[in-house]
Design an enzyme around this catalytic site. Structure first.
Site, PDB file in Angstrom:
ATOM      1  N   HIS A  17      16.016 -11.252  -0.194  1.00  0.00           N
ATOM      2  CA  HIS A  17      14.562 -11.460  -0.011  1.00  0.00           C
ATOM      3  C   HIS A  17      13.786 -10.770  -1.131  1.00  0.00           C
ATOM      4  O   HIS A  17      12.815 -11.299  -1.656  1.00  0.00           O
ATOM      5  CB  HIS A  17      14.092 -10.850   1.321  1.00  0.00           C
ATOM      6  CG  HIS A  17      14.686 -11.488   2.537  1.00  0.00           C
ATOM      7  ND1 HIS A  17      15.457 -10.787   3.435  1.00  0.00           N
ATOM      8  CD2 HIS A  17      14.600 -12.742   3.018  1.00  0.00           C
ATOM      9  CE1 HIS A  17      15.821 -11.590   4.420  1.00  0.00           C
ATOM     10  NE2 HIS A  17      15.324 -12.780   4.192  1.00  0.00           N
ATOM     11  N   GLN A  61      18.138 -26.097   3.514  1.00  0.00           N
ATOM     12  CA  GLN A  61      16.734 -25.783   3.823  1.00  0.00           C
ATOM     13  C   GLN A  61      15.845 -26.030   2.588  1.00  0.00           C
ATOM     14  O   GLN A  61      14.758 -26.604   2.697  1.00  0.00           O
ATOM     15  CB  GLN A  61      16.640 -24.329   4.270  1.00  0.00           C
ATOM     16  CG  GLN A  61      15.236 -23.765   4.327  1.00  0.00           C
ATOM     17  CD  GLN A  61      15.202 -22.408   4.989  1.00  0.00           C
ATOM     18  OE1 GLN A  61      15.296 -22.324   6.196  1.00  0.00           O
ATOM     19  NE2 GLN A  61      15.075 -21.347   4.229  1.00  0.00           N
ATOM     20  N   GLY A 119      15.650 -19.112  -1.031  1.00  0.00           N
ATOM     21  CA  GLY A 119      16.961 -18.733  -1.584  1.00  0.00           C
ATOM     22  C   GLY A 119      17.915 -19.925  -1.580  1.00  0.00           C
ATOM     23  O   GLY A 119      17.918 -20.739  -0.648  1.00  0.00           O
ATOM     24  N   LEU A 159      14.621  -7.553   6.051  1.00  0.00           N
ATOM     25  CA  LEU A 159      14.745  -7.856   4.624  1.00  0.00           C
ATOM     26  C   LEU A 159      15.989  -7.238   3.996  1.00  0.00           C
ATOM     27  O   LEU A 159      16.443  -6.171   4.406  1.00  0.00           O
ATOM     28  CB  LEU A 159      13.506  -7.342   3.882  1.00  0.00           C
ATOM     29  CG  LEU A 159      12.160  -7.914   4.335  1.00  0.00           C
ATOM     30  CD1 LEU A 159      11.041  -7.348   3.469  1.00  0.00           C
ATOM     31  CD2 LEU A 159      12.141  -9.432   4.316  1.00  0.00           C
ATOM     32  N   HIS A 160      16.507  -7.940   3.008  1.00  0.00           N
ATOM     33  CA  HIS A 160      17.628  -7.435   2.210  1.00  0.00           C
ATOM     34  C   HIS A 160      17.359  -7.774   0.748  1.00  0.00           C
ATOM     35  O   HIS A 160      16.323  -8.391   0.432  1.00  0.00           O
ATOM     36  CB  HIS A 160      18.952  -8.027   2.705  1.00  0.00           C
ATOM     37  CG  HIS A 160      18.938  -9.522   2.835  1.00  0.00           C
ATOM     38  ND1 HIS A 160      18.866 -10.355   1.740  1.00  0.00           N
ATOM     39  CD2 HIS A 160      18.949 -10.337   3.922  1.00  0.00           C
ATOM     40  CE1 HIS A 160      18.870 -11.601   2.127  1.00  0.00           C
ATOM     41  NE2 HIS A 160      18.896 -11.641   3.450  1.00  0.00           N
ATOM     42  N   GLU A 161      18.303  -7.425  -0.119  1.00  0.00           N
ATOM     43  CA  GLU A 161      18.092  -7.613  -1.562  1.00  0.00           C
ATOM     44  C   GLU A 161      17.851  -9.073  -1.947  1.00  0.00           C
ATOM     45  O   GLU A 161      17.211  -9.352  -2.957  1.00  0.00           O
ATOM     46  CB  GLU A 161      19.276  -7.043  -2.361  1.00  0.00           C
ATOM     47  CG  GLU A 161      19.267  -5.520  -2.458  1.00  0.00           C
ATOM     48  CD  GLU A 161      17.917  -4.965  -2.922  1.00  0.00           C
ATOM     49  OE1 GLU A 161      17.395  -5.436  -3.942  1.00  0.00           O
ATOM     50  OE2 GLU A 161      17.376  -4.076  -2.237  1.00  0.00           O
ATOM     51  N   ARG A 173      21.823 -11.638   8.998  1.00  0.00           N
ATOM     52  CA  ARG A 173      22.807 -11.679  10.087  1.00  0.00           C
ATOM     53  C   ARG A 173      24.050 -10.838   9.789  1.00  0.00           C
ATOM     54  O   ARG A 173      24.825 -10.552  10.702  1.00  0.00           O
ATOM     55  CB  ARG A 173      23.239 -13.122  10.357  1.00  0.00           C
ATOM     56  CG  ARG A 173      22.152 -13.957  11.033  1.00  0.00           C
ATOM     57  CD  ARG A 173      22.678 -15.320  11.440  1.00  0.00           C
ATOM     58  NE  ARG A 173      21.754 -16.011  12.320  1.00  0.00           N
ATOM     59  CZ  ARG A 173      20.893 -16.957  11.914  1.00  0.00           C
ATOM     60  NH1 ARG A 173      20.848 -17.309  10.648  1.00  0.00           N
ATOM     61  NH2 ARG A 173      20.090 -17.532  12.792  1.00  0.00           N
TER      62      ARG A 173
HETATM   63  O1  PAF Z   1      15.052 -18.940   5.649  1.00  0.00           O
HETATM   64  C1  PAF Z   1      14.396 -18.420   6.577  1.00  0.00           C
HETATM   65  O2  PAF Z   1      14.360 -17.204   6.743  1.00  0.00           O
HETATM   66  C2  PAF Z   1      13.629 -19.317   7.523  1.00  0.00           C
HETATM   67  O3  PAF Z   1      14.317 -20.479   7.803  1.00  0.00           O
HETATM   68  C3  PAF Z   1      12.183 -19.610   7.049  1.00  0.00           C
HETATM   69  C4  PAF Z   1      12.169 -20.400   5.751  1.00  0.00           C
HETATM   70  C5  PAF Z   1      11.423 -18.312   6.865  1.00  0.00           C
HETATM   71  C6  PAF Z   1      11.457 -20.445   8.105  1.00  0.00           C
HETATM   72  O4  PAF Z   1      11.388 -19.782   9.320  1.00  0.00           O
END
Ligand code: PAF
Length: 281
Positions: free
Chosen positions: A37, A153, A147, A33-35, A187
């Site tokens: 999230h 996505q 996000g 996790l980062h800011e 990443r």
């Molecule tokens: O954005 C992400 O971290 C991933 O693609 C997700 C939405 C958790 C699905 O694995």
């Protein structure tokens, strides 16, 4: 905060809460996790009685030569950050819990998955849509938080929810950036100091594009050329794509008018980074 690992446990915990008429927000993540999230968690905490954070590095959304094995993981650190941010249920299943022996069902969203990252990551969005659909079926949230950094996505998930009549509101939250503008991403920790410096050019190039649009430039070709030129000037950056597309349909546009998504994907060393900016024509 409740830590759950199995689908059954998650269902039991959530059933109890739903009987108490609690509204539920879900923040699906792959952890580390980062800011960015945390901003999604905070929005969910503000808007729902209960926030469920899922941490699952989904093998189905990584290609054979991608970074599944070296994707950063630290569940204990994630738990500490989640608890501090107000998460109520932390759901971190193992791969064989989500995809047991014989697993054979996938969600394939057409159209919006075909361009941008869909070109260099075939099967990626099929994996994303499948896992998000499963998480929605397990948690049955009222709202789900994604996000804007992963703009494609978010469009794919919205399309799936609409097409499959899923009863969940999708909230897309702003990109959170480091001080020099680099979009936060799990990443980023994989970049060495030199690569990290190059990575800051991504936001600079998008900002230059925005300045051009603000000074009246309407040609998406010239905008894309400007961004590509800046990125290609750095030998560490390998551009995958720079594209201007309609922010809803993700179809390429020639003219900057309405809401245009200027999207970028690059590779720096072994790390693939994406970023984007909405240009308002
Ligand atoms: O954005 C992400 O971290 C991933 O693609 C997700 C939405 C958790 C699905 O694995």
């Amino acid at each position: 905060m409740k830590f759950v690992k199995t689908i059954n446990e998650a269902r039991i915990v959530l059933k109890g809460l739903k009987e108490l008429k609690k509204s539920v927000g879900i923040v699906p993540t792959m952890g580390y996790l980062h800011e960015g999230h945390i901003s999604l968690v905070k929005r969910s905490v503000d808007e729902n009685d209960i926030t469920v954070l899922t941490v699952f590095v989904n093998p189905k959304q990584f290609g054979k030569n991608e970074d599944f094995d070296c994707y950063p993981r630290d569940v204990e650190r994630d738990m500490r950050m989640a608890e501090e941010a107000g998460v109520d249920v932390f759901f971190a299943p193992e791969a064989d819990e989500m995809y047991p022996e014989g697993y054979s069902t996938y969600v394939n969203v057409e159209g919006v998955t075909e361009g941008l990252c869909g070109v260099s990551r075939p099967g990626h969005f099929r994996g994303v849509a499948t896992v998000v659909c499963k998480l929605f079926n397990i948690v049955e949230p009222d709202r789900a938080y994604f996000g804007q950094k992963d703009a494609q996505q978010a469009v794919v998930v919205k399309r799936m929810v609409k097409d499959l009549n899923m009863n969940v509101e999708i909230r897309v939250c702003p990109i959170i950036r480091e001080k020099d503008g680099l979009a936060m991403s799990s990443r980023n920790v994989r970049l060495n100091a030199e690569e990290r410096k190059s990575a800051s050019l991504i936001y600079k190039s998008l900002s230059e594009a925005s300045k051009l649009v603000n000074s009246g430039e309407k040609s998406s070709h010239r905008i894309v050329e400007k961004v590509s030129g800046i990125l290609n000037s750095d030998p560490l950056i390998k551009v995958d794509y720079v594209e201007a597309v309609d922010a809803e349909t993700l179809k390429p546009v020639n003219v900057i008018s309405g809401r245009v998504l200027l999207a970028v994907a690059v590779k720096i060393g072994n790390t693939r980074l994406i970023d984007n900016m909405i240009l308002e024509g």
